[in-house]
Write a protein that holds these residues in place. Structure first.
Motif, PDB file in Angstrom:
ATOM      1  N   GLU A 166       0.832  -1.204   0.000  1.00 21.26           N
ATOM      2  CA  GLU A 166       0.000   0.000   0.000  1.00 21.26           C
ATOM      3  C   GLU A 166       0.868   1.255   0.000  1.00 21.26           C
ATOM      4  N   LEU A 167       1.992   1.213   0.686  1.00 18.78           N
ATOM      5  CA  LEU A 167       2.921   2.339   0.702  1.00 18.78           C
ATOM      6  C   LEU A 167       3.513   2.564  -0.686  1.00 18.78           C
ATOM      7  N   LEU A 168       3.967   1.488  -1.333  1.00 22.89           N
ATOM      8  CA  LEU A 168       4.541   1.601  -2.674  1.00 22.89           C
ATOM      9  C   LEU A 168       3.462   2.017  -3.679  1.00 22.89           C
ATOM     10  N   ARG A 169       2.251   1.477  -3.530  1.00 26.94           N
ATOM     11  CA  ARG A 169       1.157   1.846  -4.438  1.00 26.94           C
ATOM     12  C   ARG A 169       0.853   3.339  -4.345  1.00 26.94           C
ATOM     13  N   LEU A 170       0.805   3.883  -3.123  1.00 28.91           N
ATOM     14  CA  LEU A 170       0.544   5.311  -2.940  1.00 28.91           C
ATOM     15  C   LEU A 170       1.612   6.150  -3.628  1.00 28.91           C
ATOM     16  N   LEU A 171       2.868   5.773  -3.450  1.00 29.43           N
ATOM     17  CA  LEU A 171       3.968   6.511  -4.077  1.00 29.43           C
ATOM     18  C   LEU A 171       3.942   6.352  -5.598  1.00 29.43           C
ATOM     19  N   VAL A 173       1.239   5.807  -7.551  1.00 21.19           N
ATOM     20  CA  VAL A 173       0.124   6.586  -8.107  1.00 21.19           C
ATOM     21  C   VAL A 173       0.522   8.060  -8.226  1.00 21.19           C
ATOM     22  N   HIS A 174       1.376   8.518  -7.299  1.00 22.12           N
ATOM     23  CA  HIS A 174       1.828   9.908  -7.306  1.00 22.12           C
ATOM     24  C   HIS A 174       3.298  10.010  -7.719  1.00 22.12           C
ATOM     25  N   ALA A 175       3.749   9.129  -8.586  1.00 25.86           N
ATOM     26  CA  ALA A 175       5.161   9.090  -8.977  1.00 25.86           C
ATOM     27  C   ALA A 175       5.652  10.467  -9.415  1.00 25.86           C
ATOM     28  N   GLY A 176       6.795  10.868  -8.879  1.00 28.47           N
ATOM     29  CA  GLY A 176       7.370  12.168  -9.182  1.00 28.47           C
ATOM     30  C   GLY A 176       6.950  13.259  -8.220  1.00 28.47           C
ATOM     31  N   LYS A 177       5.927  13.000  -7.414  1.00 29.53           N
ATOM     32  CA  LYS A 177       5.413  13.997  -6.471  1.00 29.53           C
ATOM     33  C   LYS A 177       5.964  13.721  -5.073  1.00 29.53           C
ATOM     34  N   VAL A 178       6.389  14.772  -4.392  1.00 30.68           N
ATOM     35  CA  VAL A 178       6.812  14.626  -3.005  1.00 30.68           C
ATOM     36  C   VAL A 178       5.581  14.434  -2.132  1.00 30.68           C
ATOM     37  N   LEU A 179       5.585  13.365  -1.344  1.00 29.49           N
ATOM     38  CA  LEU A 179       4.541  13.158  -0.350  1.00 29.49           C
ATOM     39  C   LEU A 179       5.158  13.362   1.030  1.00 29.49           C
ATOM     40  N   THR A 180       4.562  14.212   1.829  1.00 25.85           N
ATOM     41  CA  THR A 180       5.123  14.495   3.151  1.00 25.85           C
ATOM     42  C   THR A 180       4.882  13.315   4.085  1.00 25.85           C
ATOM     43  N   HIS A 181       5.657  13.312   5.186  1.00 22.76           N
ATOM     44  CA  HIS A 181       5.474  12.253   6.186  1.00 22.76           C
ATOM     45  C   HIS A 181       4.024  12.196   6.652  1.00 22.76           C
ATOM     46  N   SER A 182       3.445  13.347   6.953  1.00 23.06           N
ATOM     47  CA  SER A 182       2.078  13.367   7.484  1.00 23.06           C
ATOM     48  C   SER A 182       1.063  12.907   6.434  1.00 23.06           C
ATOM     49  N   GLN A 183       1.275  13.273   5.165  1.00 24.49           N
ATOM     50  CA  GLN A 183       0.363  12.819   4.113  1.00 24.49           C
ATOM     51  C   GLN A 183       0.372  11.298   4.006  1.00 24.49           C
ATOM     52  N   ILE A 184       1.567  10.704   4.021  1.00 24.22           N
ATOM     53  CA  ILE A 184       1.679   9.249   3.893  1.00 24.22           C
ATOM     54  C   ILE A 184       1.103   8.552   5.117  1.00 24.22           C
TER      55      ILE A 184
END
Length: 234
Positions: A166-171, A173-184
């Motif tokens: 699920e962690l890899l899937r989230l990243l 889906v948003h490939a290239g976008k920075v996701l913050t610690h709190s967002q993840i």
């Protein structure tokens, strides 16, 4: 406005910065890239232009004379998913986190390289044009097959735990976008775990051991120090 008279099919870029020199510099650089360029000098002007022009991408400075750039992001996000890349002299990690948490897609600290800016712009424009995630995310030798929940590296299937997937899937889906610690943390573990970054660090470490040839020098799962993580995009 440069080549706007013949810019029907060109991506519309809204440049928001109160410094005339920066606006001129960006226009000079981007004019050669076949964009339709528009500009605003204040936060209120940016909000009006975003509604009137419906840009494909906004390049936003945070230090505006009337509204803080983070507030501009929040107001735009109330009605629009338009990609926003922050260009700012603010280097503090919490400034980056606040902007990204408010809804910015990316953050570059001034001064920045033109090549990097153009690359980041291409990534967010491609993602917004696609809208829905691709069924299979391919980055180098890494392949994430979303419908089949299958991950391979160089053709070899990798066994992930449900949380790691699920962690890899989230990243992905948003490939290239920075996701913050709190967002993840909010997306994967829920609001109750937002203040538990160690949970995320452990899972990132485990994930890297499985998908990276050298986890200490990752090719795919990149760290934005003090801010979050980004899955590298082609």
């Amino acid at each position: 406005m440069g080549h706007e008279a013949n810019a029907i099919n060109r991506p519309r870029i809204l440049i928001v910065d109160d410094e005339a020199a920066i606006r001129r510099f960006l226009r000079t650089v981007l004019d050669a890239e076949e964009f339709s360029l528009h500009q605003a000098e204040t936060g209120h002007a940016a909000l009006a232009a975003a509604a009137a022009i419906r840009p494909d991408l906004i390049l936003l400075d945070l230090g505006l004379p009337d509204l803080d750039g983070v507030e501009v992001i929040r107001r735009i996000r109330e009605w629009s998913p338009v990609p926003i890349i922050v260009l700012s002299v603010r280097e503090r990690e919490d400034d980056k986190v606040h902007a990204l948490d408010a809804g910015a897609d990316d953050y570059l600290t001034k001064p920045f390289g033109i090549g990097e800016l153009l690359a980041r712009m291409r990534v967010v424009l491609r993602r917004s044009i696609r809208q829905a995630p691709e069924p299979i995310c391919r980055i180098g030798g890494l392949e994430v097959d979303l419908p089949r929940r299958r991950v391979t590296v160089d053709g070899v299937e990798v066994q992930l735990t449900p949380t790691e997937y699920e962690l890899l899937r989230l990243l992905a889906v948003h490939a290239g976008k920075v996701l913050t610690h709190s967002q993840i943390l909010r997306q994967i573990w829920g609001v109750a775990h937002v203040e538990q970054p160690h949970v995320l660090r452990v899972n990132i470490s485990n994930l890297r051991r499985k998908i990276e040839s050298d986890p200490t020098r990752p090719r795919y799962l990149l760290t934005e120090p003090g801010v979050g993580y980004r899955l590298k995009a082609e």
